[in-house]
Design a protein around this motif. Structure first.
Motif, mmCIF file in Angstrom:
data_model
loop_
_atom_site.group_PDB
_atom_site.id
_atom_site.type_symbol
_atom_site.label_atom_id
_atom_site.label_comp_id
_atom_site.label_asym_id
_atom_site.label_seq_id
_atom_site.Cartn_x
_atom_site.Cartn_y
_atom_site.Cartn_z
ATOM 1 N N UNK A 68 40.260 18.060 24.154
ATOM 2 C CA UNK A 68 39.994 19.136 25.413
ATOM 3 C C UNK A 68 41.216 19.784 25.574
ATOM 4 N N UNK A 69 40.893 21.099 26.130
ATOM 5 C CA UNK A 69 41.934 22.052 26.458
ATOM 6 C C UNK A 69 41.268 22.847 27.916
ATOM 7 N N UNK A 70 42.269 22.928 28.773
ATOM 8 C CA UNK A 70 41.846 23.816 29.955
ATOM 9 C C UNK A 70 42.797 24.815 30.021
ATOM 10 N N UNK A 71 42.224 26.097 30.006
ATOM 11 C CA UNK A 71 43.193 27.310 29.973
ATOM 12 C C UNK A 71 42.364 28.341 31.045
ATOM 13 N N UNK A 72 43.480 28.880 31.753
ATOM 14 C CA UNK A 72 43.043 29.867 32.824
ATOM 15 C C UNK A 72 43.606 31.332 32.360
ATOM 16 N N UNK A 73 42.591 32.228 32.369
ATOM 17 C CA UNK A 73 43.124 33.775 32.462
ATOM 18 C C UNK A 73 43.063 34.499 33.640
ATOM 19 N N UNK A 74 43.694 35.482 34.009
ATOM 20 C CA UNK A 74 43.798 35.807 35.201
ATOM 21 C C UNK A 74 44.117 37.448 35.117
ATOM 22 N N UNK A 75 43.820 38.082 36.042
ATOM 23 C CA UNK A 75 44.001 39.357 36.161
ATOM 24 C C UNK A 75 43.754 39.949 37.755
ATOM 25 N N UNK A 76 42.998 41.195 37.763
ATOM 26 C CA UNK A 76 42.657 41.427 38.993
ATOM 27 C C UNK A 76 41.145 41.176 39.327
ATOM 28 N N UNK A 77 41.082 40.644 40.360
ATOM 29 C CA UNK A 77 39.535 40.350 40.815
ATOM 30 C C UNK A 77 38.752 39.403 39.766
ATOM 31 N N UNK A 78 37.485 39.807 39.117
ATOM 32 C CA UNK A 78 36.953 38.999 38.270
ATOM 33 C C UNK A 78 37.234 39.531 36.658
ATOM 34 N N UNK A 79 38.197 40.426 36.514
ATOM 35 C CA UNK A 79 38.358 40.955 35.382
ATOM 36 C C UNK A 79 39.534 40.038 34.629
ATOM 37 N N UNK A 80 39.377 39.425 33.418
ATOM 38 C CA UNK A 80 40.381 38.806 32.786
ATOM 39 C C UNK A 80 41.540 39.747 32.190
ATOM 40 N N UNK A 85 47.062 30.762 30.608
ATOM 41 C CA UNK A 85 47.966 29.698 31.190
ATOM 42 C C UNK A 85 47.262 28.250 30.933
ATOM 43 N N UNK A 86 47.994 27.604 30.067
ATOM 44 C CA UNK A 86 47.461 26.224 29.680
ATOM 45 C C UNK A 86 47.420 25.160 30.750
ATOM 46 N N UNK A 87 46.540 24.870 31.337
ATOM 47 C CA UNK A 87 46.147 23.851 32.430
ATOM 48 C C UNK A 87 46.241 22.565 31.907
ATOM 49 N N UNK A 88 45.693 22.203 30.971
ATOM 50 C CA UNK A 88 45.632 21.001 30.146
ATOM 51 C C UNK A 88 45.591 21.121 28.709
ATOM 52 N N UNK A 89 46.923 20.915 28.012
ATOM 53 C CA UNK A 89 46.787 20.982 26.477
ATOM 54 C C UNK A 89 46.204 19.813 25.831
ATOM 55 N N UNK A 90 46.350 20.042 24.359
ATOM 56 C CA UNK A 90 45.566 19.013 23.548
ATOM 57 C C UNK A 90 46.511 17.662 23.654
ATOM 58 N N UNK A 91 45.760 16.488 23.255
ATOM 59 C CA UNK A 91 46.835 15.423 23.062
ATOM 60 C C UNK A 91 47.090 14.974 21.648
ATOM 61 N N UNK A 92 46.114 16.077 20.731
ATOM 62 C CA UNK A 92 46.237 15.610 19.390
ATOM 63 C C UNK A 92 47.335 16.644 18.498
#
Length: 183
Positions: A68-80, A85-92
């Motif tokens: 599993x990976x968790x990533x977050x994209x951010x920008x202004x408001x609701x638009x990516x 940013x990687x919130x949780x990286x792979x173990x493998x």
């Protein structure tokens, strides 16, 4: 959870639970054939891909490893913005492995494009994408998606892992959210 539990929260069902189940079986057959005899790692993108990942893995007839990976994209408001940013990286370790990224939905494609590039830099034998839903009209970048469940209109959709304010992920079908819920 079913339609009766949602009251007036949805406008219309776009993909039924039965359609999802049937399409997952078809996708699993394709994946089993394409990766026969290969070391396949399926990578779910949290949180939305949990339902797809679990059901797809159960539909496969070949052995796979899951991560599993968790990533977050951010920008202004609701638009990516495509800034990720990687919130949780792979173990493998990906070196020499065949990687199949499993997504719930592809909208603009900005985050996924970054993710595929990132994973590709880690020395895998291949990186492909499987998504349950795709919004072709929302695409801002071209992404080669090997396995697509359904194309849907560029509307706000919930269910089967997709949320609004962390609600509706456990709805077993995909529907458009009524405007009064989020306005």
């Amino acid at each position: 959870m079913d339609n009766n539990d949602l009251g007036s929260d949805i406008d219309k069902v776009l993909v039924t639970e039965d359609q999802i189940k049937a399409r997952l079986v078809e996708l699993a057959e394709e994946i089993d054939k394409d990766y026969a005899g290969k070391d396949l790692l399926i990578v779910g993108v949290l949180k939305g891909a949990v339902m797809v990942m679990a059901d797809l893995a159960r539909a496969l007839h070949s052995h796979v490893t899951m991560d599993w990976m968790a990533v977050s994209s951010y920008g202004s408001g609701t638009q990516s913005s495509g800034v990720v940013r990687i919130l949780k990286d792979l173990d493998a370790d990906l070196t020499g492995r065949h990687v199949l990224v499993v997504e719930d939905i592809i909208d603009s494609g900005l985050t996924l494009s970054w993710l595929v590039s990132n994973l590709g830099s880690r020395g895998p034998a291949s990186v492909e994408i499987c998504t349950m839903l795709r919004k072709p009209e929302a695409a801002k970048v071209s992404i080669d998606v090997k396995y697509v469940g359904f194309d849907v209109p560029n509307e706000f959709v919930i269910g089967y892992g997709l949320d609004y304010a962390e609600k509706y992920r456990n709805v077993p079908f995909v529907a458009t959210l009524a405007e009064h819920v989020y306005k």
